[in-house]
Design a protein around this motif. Structure first.
Motif, PDB file in Angstrom:
ATOM      1  N   ASN A 138      29.278  82.707  10.073  1.00  0.00           N
ATOM      2  CA  ASN A 138      28.148  83.119   9.236  1.00  0.00           C
ATOM      3  C   ASN A 138      26.850  83.233  10.023  1.00  0.00           C
ATOM      4  N   GLN A 139      26.737  82.517  11.134  1.00  0.00           N
ATOM      5  CA  GLN A 139      25.520  82.625  11.929  1.00  0.00           C
ATOM      6  C   GLN A 139      25.319  84.030  12.483  1.00  0.00           C
ATOM      7  N   PHE A 140      26.415  84.751  12.687  1.00  0.00           N
ATOM      8  CA  PHE A 140      26.326  86.083  13.285  1.00  0.00           C
ATOM      9  C   PHE A 140      26.133  87.191  12.242  1.00  0.00           C
ATOM     10  N   ASP A 141      26.267  86.866  10.947  1.00  0.00           N
ATOM     11  CA  ASP A 141      26.016  87.839   9.881  1.00  0.00           C
ATOM     12  C   ASP A 141      26.749  89.156  10.167  1.00  0.00           C
ATOM     13  N   PHE A 142      28.049  89.069  10.398  1.00  0.00           N
ATOM     14  CA  PHE A 142      28.861  90.227  10.761  1.00  0.00           C
ATOM     15  C   PHE A 142      28.949  91.243   9.632  1.00  0.00           C
ATOM     16  N   SER A 143      29.117  92.501   9.997  1.00  0.00           N
ATOM     17  CA  SER A 143      29.558  93.543   9.080  1.00  0.00           C
ATOM     18  C   SER A 143      30.368  94.539   9.905  1.00  0.00           C
ATOM     19  N   GLY A 144      31.157  95.359   9.219  1.00  0.00           N
ATOM     20  CA  GLY A 144      31.979  96.335   9.923  1.00  0.00           C
ATOM     21  C   GLY A 144      33.453  96.107   9.654  1.00  0.00           C
ATOM     22  N   LEU A 145      34.299  96.630  10.545  1.00  0.00           N
ATOM     23  CA  LEU A 145      35.747  96.589  10.356  1.00  0.00           C
ATOM     24  C   LEU A 145      36.420  96.016  11.600  1.00  0.00           C
ATOM     25  N   ALA A 146      37.574  95.359  11.372  1.00  0.00           N
ATOM     26  CA  ALA A 146      38.357  94.798  12.477  1.00  0.00           C
ATOM     27  C   ALA A 146      39.794  95.267  12.369  1.00  0.00           C
ATOM     28  N   ASP A 147      40.384  95.583  13.516  1.00  0.00           N
ATOM     29  CA  ASP A 147      41.818  95.838  13.636  1.00  0.00           C
ATOM     30  C   ASP A 147      42.400  94.709  14.474  1.00  0.00           C
ATOM     31  N   ALA A 172      30.720  98.131  13.685  1.00  0.00           N
ATOM     32  CA  ALA A 172      30.330  96.751  13.405  1.00  0.00           C
ATOM     33  C   ALA A 172      28.879  96.491  13.805  1.00  0.00           C
ATOM     34  N   SER A 173      28.328  95.423  13.224  1.00  0.00           N
ATOM     35  CA  SER A 173      27.000  94.944  13.594  1.00  0.00           C
ATOM     36  C   SER A 173      26.988  93.429  13.472  1.00  0.00           C
ATOM     37  N   LEU A 174      26.037  92.804  14.178  1.00  0.00           N
ATOM     38  CA  LEU A 174      25.858  91.360  14.080  1.00  0.00           C
ATOM     39  C   LEU A 174      24.415  91.015  14.398  1.00  0.00           C
ATOM     40  N   ARG A 175      24.028  89.818  13.996  1.00  0.00           N
ATOM     41  CA  ARG A 175      22.710  89.298  14.345  1.00  0.00           C
ATOM     42  C   ARG A 175      22.887  88.163  15.346  1.00  0.00           C
ATOM     43  N   LEU A 202      19.108  92.391  15.539  1.00  0.00           N
ATOM     44  CA  LEU A 202      20.295  93.041  14.997  1.00  0.00           C
ATOM     45  C   LEU A 202      20.901  93.967  16.046  1.00  0.00           C
ATOM     46  N   VAL A 203      22.186  93.744  16.364  1.00  0.00           N
ATOM     47  CA  VAL A 203      22.932  94.602  17.287  1.00  0.00           C
ATOM     48  C   VAL A 203      23.874  95.462  16.455  1.00  0.00           C
ATOM     49  N   THR A 204      23.780  96.780  16.596  1.00  0.00           N
ATOM     50  CA  THR A 204      24.546  97.702  15.771  1.00  0.00           C
ATOM     51  C   THR A 204      25.463  98.563  16.642  1.00  0.00           C
ATOM     52  N   GLY A 205      26.274  99.400  15.970  1.00  0.00           N
ATOM     53  CA  GLY A 205      27.152 100.318  16.683  1.00  0.00           C
ATOM     54  C   GLY A 205      28.097  99.619  17.631  1.00  0.00           C
ATOM     55  N   ILE A 206      28.609  98.463  17.228  1.00  0.00           N
ATOM     56  CA  ILE A 206      29.414  97.637  18.127  1.00  0.00           C
ATOM     57  C   ILE A 206      30.849  98.137  18.195  1.00  0.00           C
ATOM     58  N   SER A 207      31.357  98.230  19.406  1.00  0.00           N
ATOM     59  CA  SER A 207      32.797  98.359  19.638  1.00  0.00           C
ATOM     60  C   SER A 207      33.172  97.209  20.556  1.00  0.00           C
ATOM     61  N   ALA A 208      34.262  96.507  20.235  1.00  0.00           N
ATOM     62  CA  ALA A 208      34.611  95.315  21.000  1.00  0.00           C
ATOM     63  C   ALA A 208      36.113  95.113  20.993  1.00  0.00           C
ATOM     64  N   GLU A 209      36.603  94.496  22.065  1.00  0.00           N
ATOM     65  CA  GLU A 209      38.001  94.103  22.172  1.00  0.00           C
ATOM     66  C   GLU A 209      38.043  92.644  22.603  1.00  0.00           C
TER      67      GLU A 209
END
Length: 364
Positions: A138-147, A172-175, A202-209
Motif C-alpha cells: 500500500n505504500q507504493f499506491d500501485f495501479s495498472g496490470l500484472a501478468d 502501471a504507476s506507483l508512488r 508519481l512514476v507512470t508508464g511503468i514496464s517491469a519484469e
C-alpha cells in the motif's frame, strides 16, 4: 451432472478430500464421475473426475477469489491432476495445470503452473496479501496490470513445496514511499493502524519484469517516467518475515529528472531541509547504488548526480546561481564535488561580464 458443490457434498467426502476442499472453499456446479473398483479383498481403487462448470474458489493461503472456473480435476488413488482449469472475469484470465502426487504421504510432490494475465494492481489484490505484505504494498499506491507465470513445485531435497513467479507490469504507476514516515513505521508494520501517507512522487508508464520467490523479489528490469524524465531500476529486495525491515540492494538510474519540492518527501529529513532552503530547479541525471541490510555482495551506498544547467536560490545567503554543471557524489559519510561550475544569476551585478564559480573538493 450439475452437482452442486455444497455442504451435503462436502459431508459425503472422506477426511483427506475434505482437507483439500477446505483449502479451496469451492462453490458452484460441476459434473461428477465417481468410480469405486475392487480388484481383490485387499485392493480397491477410487477415482473422482470433476468437470467444473461454473465454480468460484478461494485458496486459503492467498485469498484472491477466482470466478467462473471451468476445467477438469482428477483424483486417482494418491494423485491429483489439474487440466486446463481457467478463470476469466473482468478482463483477467488465470489458467492452472499440473499435478500433485503422493497426497497422503508426508511429502506430497507438487508440479503446478499458474498463468495469470491482466490482473489489476488494486485493493482486491492487496486484501489477498498478509498484513505485513499489504502494508508495504500500500505504500507504493500501485495501479495498472500484472501478468504472471507461477510455478509451484517440491524441490528434490525439500520436504515442502515452494514457488517461483515471473511477474511483469504494464500500464502501471506507483508512488515512491514517504521516507520520513517509513523510518518510524517499519519498526513494527504489523501494528501500523494508519494508512501509509501517499507520496507526491508519481512514476507512470511503468514496464517491469520481476521474479518472486519466498522472501525475495528480484527486479530484472524496471522503466518508468517521472514527469518528462526516465527512471530505471534493477536489483533485489529481501522480504524475510523475521526481518523488522526489508533489506535491499538496488541500482537506480535517472535521466533528465526534474527537480521539485516533491523530493523532500522521499529523502532523509536532514537532506530535505537543505534541499528546501536551496530551492533547486532544473534537471539532473543520476546513478544511485542503494543498500540496506546484510547484503555483503552489494556495492556501498553511493549517489552520483550530474547537474544539467540547474539553479539554486539559498534564502539565508541571497546569492542565486544558475547554469550549474558538474558532478556531485554522495556517499554514506562524504560529499565529493567534481568540476561543479555555476554562473551568478543575472540580477546580481558584480562586474560587467558574467561572473562564475567553480567548486572541487570533498566534505567528510
Amino acid at each position: 451432472g450439475n452437482m452442486v458443490l455444497d455442504d451435503d457434498l462436502y459431508n459425503a467426502l472422506g477426511p483427506r478430500t475434505r482437507k483439500i476442499w477446505s483449502v479451496l472453499s469451492p462453490k458452484g456446479l460441476a459434473e461428477i464421475d465417481y468410480r469405486l473398483i475392487r480388484h481383490s479383498p485387499d485392493q480397491r481403487e477410487k477415482t473422482l473426475a470433476m468437470q467444473l462448470l461454473d465454480v468460484e474458489a478461494t485458496y486459503q493461503h492467498f485469498p484472491y477469489t477466482l470466478k467462473n472456473l471451468k476445467g477438469n480435476l482428477l483424483y486417482a488413488g494418491d494423485n491429483i491432476t489439474v487440466s486446463e482449469i481457467f478463470s476469466q472475469f473482468d478482463g483477467s484470465k488465470v489458467v492452472i495445470n499440473g499435478e500433485v502426487t503422493g497426497c497422503s504421504t508426508k511429502r506430497p510432490v507438487y508440479g503446478i503452473t499458474v498463468q495469470a494475465d491482466s490482473i489489476p494492481l488494486d485493493s482486491v489484490l492487496a486484501e489477498a496479501f498478509s498484513e505485513r505484505q499489504r502494508y508495504y504494498y500500500n505504500q507504493f499506491d500501485f495501479s495498472g496490470l500484472a501478468d504472471a507465470e507461477i510455478r509451484i513445485f517440491t524441490p528434490q531435497d525439500w520436504d515442502s513445496a515452494t514457488f517461483e513467479a515471473d511477474v511483469s507490469l504494464r500500464q502501471a504507476s506507483l508512488r515512491v514511499p514517504v521516507l520520513q514516515q517509513n523510518v518510524v513505521s517499519q519498526q513494527n508494520p504489523e501494528n501500523e493502524a494508519a494508512e501509509p501517507q501517499k507520496s507526491p512522487l508519481l512514476v507512470t508508464g511503468i514496464s517491469a519484469e520481476t521474479v518472486f520467490s519466498p522472501g525475495l523479489m528480484s527486479v530484472e528490469k524496471f522503466a518508468g517516467e517521472y514527469g518528462s524524465g526516465l527512471v530505471l531500476v534493477t536489483g533485489r529486495i529481501s522480504l524475510q518475515r523475521e526481518a523488522e525491515q526489508p533489506s535491499y540492494c538496488l541500482a537506480v538510474q535517472g535521466q533528465q529528472v526534474e527537480l521539485s519540492e516533491d523530493f523532500t518527501a522521499v529523502i532523509p529529513p536532514a537532506l530535505g531541509n537543505i534541499f528546501s532552503k536551496l530551492q533547486p530547479k532544473g534537471k539532473i541525471n543520476f546513478n544511485a547504488d542503494l543498500k540496506k541490510g546484510g547484503l555483503d555482495d552489494c556495492p556501498d551506498y553511493r549517489v552520483i548526480v550530474d547537474c544539467q544547467n540547474d539553479s539554486v536560490n539559498f534564502d539565508d545567503f541571497p546569492y542565486p546561481l544558475r547554469d550549474i554543471t558538474g558532478r556531485i557524489t554522495i556517499a554514506e559519510n562524504s560529499l565529493l564535488l567534481d568540476g561543479v561550475a555555476a554562473a551568478v544569476a543575472d540580477d546580481i551585478q558584480i562586474a560587467s561580464d558574467t561572473s562564475s564559480i567553480e567548486l572541487n573538493g570533498q566534505v567528510m
